[in-house]
Design a protein around this motif. Structure first.
Motif, PDB file in Angstrom:
ATOM      1  N   GLU A 194       0.831  -1.206   0.000  1.00 24.45           N
ATOM      2  CA  GLU A 194       0.000   0.000   0.000  1.00 24.45           C
ATOM      3  C   GLU A 194       0.865   1.255   0.000  1.00 24.45           C
ATOM      4  OE1 GLU A 194      -3.687   2.074   2.464  1.00 24.45           O
ATOM      5  OE2 GLU A 194      -2.823   0.181   3.171  1.00 24.45           O
ATOM      6  N   ARG A 212      -9.495 -11.678  -4.419  1.00 23.05           N
ATOM      7  CA  ARG A 212      -9.443 -10.893  -3.194  1.00 23.05           C
ATOM      8  C   ARG A 212      -8.273  -9.911  -3.227  1.00 23.05           C
ATOM      9  NH1 ARG A 212      -6.611 -11.359   1.538  1.00 23.05           N
ATOM     10  NH2 ARG A 212      -7.576 -10.472   3.414  1.00 23.05           N
ATOM     11  N   ALA A 215      -8.935  -7.038  -5.678  1.00 28.17           N
ATOM     12  CA  ALA A 215      -9.854  -6.013  -5.195  1.00 28.17           C
ATOM     13  C   ALA A 215      -9.149  -5.047  -4.247  1.00 28.17           C
ATOM     14  CB  ALA A 215     -11.037  -6.676  -4.490  1.00 28.17           C
ATOM     15  N   ILE A 216      -8.279  -5.580  -3.391  1.00 30.92           N
ATOM     16  CA  ILE A 216      -7.547  -4.733  -2.449  1.00 30.92           C
ATOM     17  C   ILE A 216      -6.595  -3.800  -3.191  1.00 30.92           C
ATOM     18  CG2 ILE A 216      -5.834  -4.738  -0.601  1.00 30.92           C
ATOM     19  CD1 ILE A 216      -7.093  -7.418   0.343  1.00 30.92           C
ATOM     20  N   ALA A 218      -6.675  -2.908  -6.375  1.00 30.97           N
ATOM     21  CA  ALA A 218      -7.408  -1.959  -7.210  1.00 30.97           C
ATOM     22  C   ALA A 218      -7.954  -0.799  -6.383  1.00 30.97           C
ATOM     23  CB  ALA A 218      -8.545  -2.675  -7.929  1.00 30.97           C
ATOM     24  N   ALA A 219      -8.396  -1.101  -5.164  1.00 28.54           N
ATOM     25  CA  ALA A 219      -8.901  -0.039  -4.286  1.00 28.54           C
ATOM     26  C   ALA A 219      -7.791   0.942  -3.932  1.00 28.54           C
ATOM     27  CB  ALA A 219      -9.502  -0.648  -3.019  1.00 28.54           C
ATOM     28  N   HIS A 220      -6.603   0.412  -3.609  1.00 29.11           N
ATOM     29  CA  HIS A 220      -5.477   1.293  -3.308  1.00 29.11           C
ATOM     30  C   HIS A 220      -5.094   2.113  -4.542  1.00 29.11           C
ATOM     31  CE1 HIS A 220      -5.144  -0.457   0.550  1.00 29.11           C
ATOM     32  NE2 HIS A 220      -4.424  -1.519   0.237  1.00 29.11           N
ATOM     33  N   GLY A 222      -6.986   2.937  -7.118  1.00 32.39           N
ATOM     34  CA  GLY A 222      -8.007   3.940  -7.398  1.00 32.39           C
ATOM     35  C   GLY A 222      -7.935   5.120  -6.459  1.00 32.39           C
ATOM     36  N   LYS A 223      -7.673   4.836  -5.191  1.00 34.64           N
ATOM     37  CA  LYS A 223      -7.570   5.897  -4.193  1.00 34.64           C
ATOM     38  C   LYS A 223      -6.479   6.890  -4.559  1.00 34.64           C
ATOM     39  CE  LYS A 223      -6.525   6.521   0.741  1.00 34.64           C
ATOM     40  NZ  LYS A 223      -6.212   5.805   2.017  1.00 34.64           N
ATOM     41  N   CYS A 228      -4.047   0.610 -13.227  1.00 36.93           N
ATOM     42  CA  CYS A 228      -3.991  -0.726 -12.645  1.00 36.93           C
ATOM     43  C   CYS A 228      -4.361  -1.759 -13.695  1.00 36.93           C
ATOM     44  CB  CYS A 228      -4.971  -0.795 -11.472  1.00 36.93           C
ATOM     45  SG  CYS A 228      -4.976  -2.341 -10.557  1.00 36.93           S
TER      46      CYS A 228
END
Length: 451
Positions: A194, A212, A215-216, A218-220, A222-223, A228
């Motif tokens: 991260e 799983r 998804a983690i 991609a969320a980081h 995107g933030k 990605c």
């Protein structure tokens, strides 16, 4: 804390351990990669980087025996297959070096105002790669090679069980002539990933792994507004629709399901057979699968005790819910799981929408193209597919209706260094290999000349 370790899945022996990177080492990795991007990438020509990639490809092949033994220890792949993977990684790396001048050529645009206009593809900076254990060389080669040729630099976080192959890859790129910082291996922790993604010097991230993990990440990404690419799981259908050669169809199904001991994202996990062929196909498929032997290196151990436990639990659950084991016993010896075929799976069962990551095939009977298509698409995943059909127009029309990223007609294993690889739905997004893979982390920079 030590989290990177070589644990031979065939014996359970811990062969070697490596400490997780310190925060200072992570910072050093990013700084080194950024320095190489700012200096080396901008001072070299495409031709020079292509030559380095071709040299790296040669080294993969020259060292294939040594490389093969490493991943056999790390994740259990039979030696011949391990050596073959190292060779393929070399072919991929060299292919990008060969094809980049064509794939990255300026694109001249014809525009209404008549001004000279073109798009030039260039690197964007430091890219983080998060790579899996199931193909330790192939996965890295298809991510890192195009980016290095493009002019990006790489920070590579490999799977915790693959530290020695990770170091061997880093050495290959260094010995090929890539400078310090162009390709940097780092034994990062999950928390440090991260941190790396959030760093302003890092411009993108590519992950091959579980849904799983995707998804983690991609969320980081995107933030922090980072590009990605995700290559995740799959539950690929293998459709037998029209054939005069059942034996060939069976062999392709065995190959598609058993690659890497069943531990391939795009393995043929669901075998869907038209009613008129089902009985003969099922009998011959059962015989072929039951004839596979670890002693003949037809398959190796699953990658870890956790992987074995997970697969065994999934099959047990399917049987409890009413599925039938046609071949196999769901009773592994250590991490050696007997190749198996299950049938009678219905939509109400958990396994209907799960990915079985190991040598277990699901066998289904259908009576029409529409039923085959509906079943093929009845999964959250959409990576690849195989269609066995002698009527090629019909095969293509079926392929048009499959919710997948790849359709292989009348053959398993049709991947290639110069053709794109990737999927849709929960199998991820973006492409690797081929021209598409080279362009994922490219700055498609517009040039216009007013005079």
């Amino acid at each position: 804390m030590t989290s990177y370790a070589v644990t031979n899945p065939a014996t359970g022996e811990v062969v070697a351990e490596y400490p997780t990177a310190t925060d200072a080492q992570v910072e050093e990795a990013i700084a080194s990669a950024q320095k190489a991007y700012q200096e080396w990438s901008r001072q070299t020509t495409l031709a020079e980087r292509c030559a380095l990639a071709q040299k790296a490809g040669e080294l993969f092949i020259e060292r294939k025996e040594e490389l093969g033994k490493i991943i056999q220890r790390e994740m259990g792949k039979p030696l011949a297959d391990s050596i073959g993977e190292a060779e393929f990684a070399g072919e991929i790396t060299a292919k990008f070096g060969e094809m980049a001048p064509e794939w990255l050529a300026d694109e001249e645009l014809q525009v209404d105002d008549g001004l000279r206009t073109f798009v030039r593809k260039q690197g964007i900076g430091v890219i983080l790669g998060i790579m899996p254990w199931n193909f330790p060389y192939y996965q890295v080669a298809r991510f890192a090679s195009p980016n290095l040729v493009l002019g990006n630099t790489i920070v590579l976080k490999h799977a915790e069980q693959c530290p020695e192959s990770a170091l061997a890859i880093e050495q290959i790129f260094r010995d090929a002539g890539f400078p310090e910082g162009a390709y940097v291996n780092v034994f990062a922790s999950h928390d440090q990933i991260e941190t790396i993604i959030a760093d302003d010097r890092v411009q993108g991230v590519s992950l091959t792994g579980s849904e799983r993990a995707g998804a983690i990440v991609a969320a980081h990404a995107g933030k922090h507004l980072k590009k990605c690419v995700l290559e995740l799981g799959g539950s690929d259908p293998f459709l037998v629709l029209d054939t005069s050669d059942i034996d060939s169809a069976v062999q392709h199904a065995v190959t598609g399901r058993m690659e890497n001991s069943g531990q391939a994202c795009n393995g043929s996990k669901r075998i869907i057979v038209m009613d008129q062929y089902f009985d003969e196909f099922a009998e011959k498929f059962k015989q072929a699968v039951s004839g596979l032997s670890a002693d003949n290196d037809d398959f190796g151990p699953l990658s870890s005790s956790k992987a074995t436990e997970t697969l065994t639990k999934q099959v047990s659950g399917a049987v409890k819910q009413g599925a039938e084991i046609l071949v196999g016993d769901n009773d592994p010896e250590g991490n050696f799981y007997t190749p198996s075929v299950i049938t009678g799976v219905t939509p109400s069962m958990d396994v209907y929408t799960e990915e079985l990551f190991g040598p277990v095939a699901q066998l289904y009977r259908v009576s029409s193209d529409a039923e085959a298509i509906e079943l093929a698409n009845a999964t959250p995943y959409g990576l690849g597919s195989i269609v066995i059909c002698e009527d090629l127009e019909r095969a293509e029309q079926i392929g048009n209706q499959l919710d997948v990223g790849m359709v292989f007609i009348n053959g398993a294993g049709l991947e290639g260094a110069d053709v794109p690889f990737g999927g849709v739905k929960r199998s991820g997004y973006g492409r690797e290999l081929g021209r598409g893979g080279m362009e994922e982390f490219a700055n498609k920079k517009l040039f216009r000349f007013a005079g």
